[in-house]
Structures are given as structure tokens and as C-alpha cells.
Design a protein around this motif. Sequence first.
Motif, PDB file in Angstrom:
ATOM      1  N   TYR A  31       0.822  -1.207   0.000  1.00 33.27           N
ATOM      2  CA  TYR A  31       0.000   0.000   0.000  1.00 33.27           C
ATOM      3  C   TYR A  31       0.858   1.260   0.000  1.00 33.27           C
ATOM      4  CZ  TYR A  31      -3.986  -2.960   1.433  1.00 33.27           C
ATOM      5  OH  TYR A  31      -4.960  -3.911   1.504  1.00 33.27           O
ATOM      6  N   MET A  32       0.428   2.238  -0.787  1.00 27.48           N
ATOM      7  CA  MET A  32       1.085   3.536  -0.770  1.00 27.48           C
ATOM      8  C   MET A  32       0.037   4.637  -0.809  1.00 27.48           C
ATOM      9  SD  MET A  32       4.511   2.916  -3.089  1.00 27.48           S
ATOM     10  CE  MET A  32       5.360   4.374  -2.437  1.00 27.48           C
ATOM     11  N   TYR A  33       0.373   5.780  -0.202  1.00 27.31           N
ATOM     12  CA  TYR A  33      -0.593   6.858  -0.016  1.00 27.31           C
ATOM     13  C   TYR A  33       0.060   8.202  -0.317  1.00 27.31           C
ATOM     14  CZ  TYR A  33      -2.534   3.150   2.996  1.00 27.31           C
ATOM     15  OH  TYR A  33      -3.003   1.962   3.486  1.00 27.31           O
ATOM     16  N   TRP A  34      -0.745   9.146  -0.774  1.00 30.58           N
ATOM     17  CA  TRP A  34      -0.333  10.542  -0.857  1.00 30.58           C
ATOM     18  C   TRP A  34      -1.292  11.385  -0.018  1.00 30.58           C
ATOM     19  CZ3 TRP A  34       3.950  12.809  -2.210  1.00 30.58           C
ATOM     20  CH2 TRP A  34       4.794  12.229  -3.158  1.00 30.58           C
ATOM     21  N   TYR A  35      -0.703  12.207   0.874  1.00 25.32           N
ATOM     22  CA  TYR A  35      -1.456  13.130   1.710  1.00 25.32           C
ATOM     23  C   TYR A  35      -0.977  14.554   1.451  1.00 25.32           C
ATOM     24  CZ  TYR A  35      -2.546   9.065   4.712  1.00 25.32           C
ATOM     25  OH  TYR A  35      -2.978   7.861   5.212  1.00 25.32           O
ATOM     26  N   ARG A  36      -1.846  15.488   1.786  1.00 24.57           N
ATOM     27  CA  ARG A  36      -1.421  16.871   1.875  1.00 24.57           C
ATOM     28  C   ARG A  36      -1.693  17.352   3.296  1.00 24.57           C
ATOM     29  NH1 ARG A  36      -4.590  21.069  -1.787  1.00 24.57           N
ATOM     30  NH2 ARG A  36      -3.733  22.495  -0.213  1.00 24.57           N
ATOM     31  N   GLN A  37      -0.785  18.198   3.795  1.00 24.60           N
ATOM     32  CA  GLN A  37      -0.919  18.727   5.147  1.00 24.60           C
ATOM     33  C   GLN A  37      -0.990  20.234   5.086  1.00 24.60           C
ATOM     34  OE1 GLN A  37       2.291  17.819   7.916  1.00 24.60           O
ATOM     35  NE2 GLN A  37       0.990  18.257   9.666  1.00 24.60           N
ATOM     36  N   ASP A  38      -2.076  20.759   5.606  1.00 26.28           N
ATOM     37  CA  ASP A  38      -2.295  22.200   5.645  1.00 26.28           C
ATOM     38  C   ASP A  38      -2.575  22.616   7.079  1.00 26.28           C
ATOM     39  OD1 ASP A  38      -3.942  21.188   2.868  1.00 26.28           O
ATOM     40  OD2 ASP A  38      -2.392  22.731   2.658  1.00 26.28           O
ATOM     41  N   PRO A  39      -2.158  23.823   7.473  1.00 32.86           N
ATOM     42  CA  PRO A  39      -2.361  24.284   8.861  1.00 32.86           C
ATOM     43  C   PRO A  39      -3.825  24.182   9.283  1.00 32.86           C
ATOM     44  CG  PRO A  39      -0.925  25.789   7.671  1.00 32.86           C
ATOM     45  CD  PRO A  39      -1.455  24.821   6.656  1.00 32.86           C
ATOM     46  N   GLY A  40      -4.041  23.573  10.437  1.00 39.60           N
ATOM     47  CA  GLY A  40      -5.389  23.476  10.985  1.00 39.60           C
ATOM     48  C   GLY A  40      -6.274  22.438  10.328  1.00 39.60           C
ATOM     49  N   MET A  41      -5.738  21.713   9.333  1.00 41.62           N
ATOM     50  CA  MET A  41      -6.573  20.740   8.627  1.00 41.62           C
ATOM     51  C   MET A  41      -6.036  19.322   8.712  1.00 41.62           C
ATOM     52  SD  MET A  41      -7.862  22.955   5.380  1.00 41.62           S
ATOM     53  CE  MET A  41      -9.354  21.994   5.287  1.00 41.62           C
ATOM     54  N   GLY A  42      -4.957  19.140   9.391  1.00 39.56           N
ATOM     55  CA  GLY A  42      -4.430  17.793   9.540  1.00 39.56           C
ATOM     56  C   GLY A  42      -3.885  17.252   8.236  1.00 39.56           C
ATOM     57  N   LEU A  43      -3.907  15.944   8.127  1.00 37.63           N
ATOM     58  CA  LEU A  43      -3.447  15.242   6.927  1.00 37.63           C
ATOM     59  C   LEU A  43      -4.675  14.753   6.173  1.00 37.63           C
ATOM     60  CD1 LEU A  43      -0.839  13.442   9.001  1.00 37.63           C
ATOM     61  CD2 LEU A  43      -0.168  14.411   6.825  1.00 37.63           C
ATOM     62  N   CYS A  91       4.122  11.330   1.431  1.00 35.71           N
ATOM     63  CA  CYS A  91       3.869   9.993   0.934  1.00 35.71           C
ATOM     64  C   CYS A  91       4.013   9.026   2.101  1.00 35.71           C
ATOM     65  CB  CYS A  91       4.871   9.663  -0.165  1.00 35.71           C
ATOM     66  SG  CYS A  91       4.763   7.990  -0.799  1.00 35.71           S
ATOM     67  N   ALA A  92       3.267   7.943   2.077  1.00 33.85           N
ATOM     68  CA  ALA A  92       3.369   6.928   3.115  1.00 33.85           C
ATOM     69  C   ALA A  92       3.183   5.554   2.476  1.00 33.85           C
ATOM     70  CB  ALA A  92       2.325   7.143   4.207  1.00 33.85           C
ATOM     71  N   SER A  93       3.670   4.523   3.167  1.00 31.07           N
ATOM     72  CA  SER A  93       3.471   3.162   2.685  1.00 31.07           C
ATOM     73  C   SER A  93       3.236   2.232   3.858  1.00 31.07           C
ATOM     74  CB  SER A  93       4.680   2.690   1.872  1.00 31.07           C
ATOM     75  OG  SER A  93       5.816   2.487   2.713  1.00 31.07           O
ATOM     76  N   SER A  94       2.602   1.098   3.581  1.00 29.68           N
ATOM     77  CA  SER A  94       2.363   0.112   4.631  1.00 29.68           C
ATOM     78  C   SER A  94       2.187  -1.265   4.018  1.00 29.68           C
ATOM     79  CB  SER A  94       1.115   0.479   5.455  1.00 29.68           C
ATOM     80  OG  SER A  94      -0.060   0.269   4.692  1.00 29.68           O
ATOM     81  N   TYR A  95       2.327  -2.292   4.870  1.00 28.91           N
ATOM     82  CA  TYR A  95       1.975  -3.638   4.452  1.00 28.91           C
ATOM     83  C   TYR A  95       0.457  -3.731   4.326  1.00 28.91           C
ATOM     84  CZ  TYR A  95       6.662  -5.405   5.455  1.00 28.91           C
ATOM     85  OH  TYR A  95       8.011  -5.639   5.453  1.00 28.91           O
ATOM     86  N   SER A  96      -0.020  -4.724   3.576  1.00 25.84           N
ATOM     87  CA  SER A  96      -1.462  -4.972   3.524  1.00 25.84           C
ATOM     88  C   SER A  96      -1.871  -5.729   4.772  1.00 25.84           C
ATOM     89  CB  SER A  96      -1.845  -5.726   2.262  1.00 25.84           C
ATOM     90  OG  SER A  96      -1.118  -6.945   2.169  1.00 25.84           O
ATOM     91  N   GLY A  97      -1.235  -6.832   5.063  1.00 21.79           N
ATOM     92  CA  GLY A  97      -1.408  -7.541   6.322  1.00 21.79           C
ATOM     93  C   GLY A  97      -2.801  -8.081   6.571  1.00 21.79           C
ATOM     94  N   PRO A  98      -2.960  -8.908   7.587  1.00 20.13           N
ATOM     95  CA  PRO A  98      -4.278  -9.436   7.956  1.00 20.13           C
ATOM     96  C   PRO A  98      -5.144  -8.352   8.568  1.00 20.13           C
ATOM     97  CG  PRO A  98      -2.617 -10.124   9.548  1.00 20.13           C
ATOM     98  CD  PRO A  98      -1.877  -9.432   8.448  1.00 20.13           C
ATOM     99  N   ARG A  99      -6.448  -8.557   8.561  1.00 25.01           N
ATOM    100  CA  ARG A  99      -7.380  -7.532   8.983  1.00 25.01           C
ATOM    101  C   ARG A  99      -7.299  -7.234  10.471  1.00 25.01           C
ATOM    102  NH1 ARG A  99      -8.055  -4.121   5.980  1.00 25.01           N
ATOM    103  NH2 ARG A  99      -9.781  -3.365   7.234  1.00 25.01           N
ATOM    104  N   GLY A 100      -6.903  -8.180  11.261  1.00 26.14           N
ATOM    105  CA  GLY A 100      -6.981  -8.012  12.708  1.00 26.14           C
ATOM    106  C   GLY A 100      -5.826  -7.284  13.345  1.00 26.14           C
ATOM    107  N   VAL A 101      -4.907  -6.783  12.539  1.00 26.52           N
ATOM    108  CA  VAL A 101      -3.770  -6.064  13.110  1.00 26.52           C
ATOM    109  C   VAL A 101      -3.691  -4.688  12.477  1.00 26.52           C
ATOM    110  CG1 VAL A 101      -2.481  -8.174  13.550  1.00 26.52           C
ATOM    111  CG2 VAL A 101      -2.126  -6.953  11.413  1.00 26.52           C
ATOM    112  N   TYR A 102      -2.966  -3.805  13.176  1.00 30.18           N
ATOM    113  CA  TYR A 102      -2.755  -2.486  12.592  1.00 30.18           C
ATOM    114  C   TYR A 102      -1.415  -2.475  11.889  1.00 30.18           C
ATOM    115  CZ  TYR A 102      -2.059   2.379  11.736  1.00 30.18           C
ATOM    116  OH  TYR A 102      -1.826   3.565  11.101  1.00 30.18           O
ATOM    117  N   ASN A 103      -1.455  -2.170  10.597  1.00 33.60           N
ATOM    118  CA  ASN A 103      -0.226  -2.091   9.811  1.00 33.60           C
ATOM    119  C   ASN A 103       0.189  -0.635   9.700  1.00 33.60           C
ATOM    120  OD1 ASN A 103      -0.076  -4.969   9.050  1.00 33.60           O
ATOM    121  ND2 ASN A 103      -2.042  -4.487   8.104  1.00 33.60           N
ATOM    122  N   GLU A 104       1.272  -0.309  10.378  1.00 34.69           N
ATOM    123  CA  GLU A 104       1.744   1.060  10.478  1.00 34.69           C
ATOM    124  C   GLU A 104       2.003   1.674   9.118  1.00 34.69           C
ATOM    125  OE1 GLU A 104       5.338   1.238  12.679  1.00 34.69           O
ATOM    126  OE2 GLU A 104       5.718   3.357  12.278  1.00 34.69           O
TER     127      GLU A 104
END
Lengths: 116, 110
Positions: A31-43, A91-104
Motif C-alpha cells: 500500500y502507498m498513499y499521498w497526503y497533503r498537510q495544511d495548517p489546521g486541517m491535519g493530513l 507519501c506513506a506506505s504500509s503492508y497490507s497484512g491481515p485484517r486483525g492487526v494495525y499495519n503502520e
Amino acid sequence: NAGVTQTPKFRVLKTGQSMTLLCAQDMNHEYMYWYRQDPGMGLRLIHYSVGEGTTAKGEVPDGYNVSRLKKQNFLLGLESAAPSQTSVYFCASSYSGPRGVYNEQFFGPGTRLTVL
Amino acid sequence: QQQVKQSPQSLIVQKGGISIINCAYENTAFDYFPWYQQFPGKGPALLIAIRPDVSEKKEGRFTISFNKSAKQFSLHIMDSQPGDSATYFCAARSTDKLIFGTGTRLQVFP
């Protein structure tokens, strides 16, 4: 391991110009992600990908396009930059992993983009 | 509703004190609630995460308290240190995506 890297670190564009931001990860994450961060609006999620060759829209996709031709790379494109796209992009990335765990999600250092 | 509401926007704490950041959500389909820490000029990094079937999770000086019925969760930083000065984001996971709160800027003064 370099983790998640982003290119470039800084960029100044004029309204209407185009550019591509590159994200690369060496952790073999699906998994890969693109975020934007703006003041007061988080990610806020722009686009994401759950695997090579796949992409999907996030919360704020308008004005952006993405491609995931290789598993390790995720490109974010701005076809015609607008001042409203001035932001810090992560940008961020993570494992897909099983549903019952949190993949950082591992984040890159960010790209600071200014559109004049 | 895919929002996560976070408060306060900023927090000033003296060294040794307790920092508390609160978040609330509406969507009961969220299945994980992580907290991320971000230092200036850096990307966010995972601090601690909790599942909705657990009421509390502690890792060192950091504790998440989770109230499923109230749809609220909070981060407690015990014995706050100047090195904890950073922006903290709560988040909620929905089908492999994270919805982030708006962030809390924590400043810990000696």
C-alpha cells in the motif's frame, strides 16, 4: 534501508505549471498513499494504491493524478498547478497484512510545494 | 460520517505534567485508532495504536484511553518532557485508509 523517500524536498511553481512528485519505498509494501498537510486541517488523503497498477481516490483528489507502475514507486502529478495546491505533501506506505492487526503507515520526509 | 474531531488545537504543559489530547468519531466501522507524532520538518511517525475492543493501551509514558460507547479516545502523556514537544495526530482506520484529526501542537516547557 532508506524507508520512504520523496523527491523533490522543495519546489516553487507558477500557476498553470505542471510537476510530478516521486515517492519511493524499499520495504516491499503493497500500500502507498499521498497526503497533503495544511495548517489546521491535519493530513488529508489525496490518492492511494493497494498494489502495483492500482490507484484509488481519497478525500481530496481533484487537481491531482497518480500512477503506480512499479511496486516501489508512487507518483503524484499536478497537471495545472493552482495556489490552492500550496501545501506540504507526504507519501506513506504500509503492508497490507491481515485484517486483525494495525499495519503502520511509514511516512516520507515531505515535499513543500508553493504555487505562486 | 468520516470525520475525526481532535482537541485542543494547541497545548502548553510544564515539564513533568500530564498532557491530554482528545478525539471523537462517528463512524462505528473504524477498526483501529492510531496516534502519530510529528516533529517540525519531519513526516509523522506512529506512536501507539488501539483496537476498539480494548479500553486502554499503555506504552511507556504514553497511554490511549478508549470509550467505545461515547465514540471517544484520548492520548495521555505522563511526565511530559521537552522532547515530547511535537504535533500529535489521532486517526481512525477505515478499509486500509486513515482519517486524521486536525492535530494538536504540544509544547512542554522546562
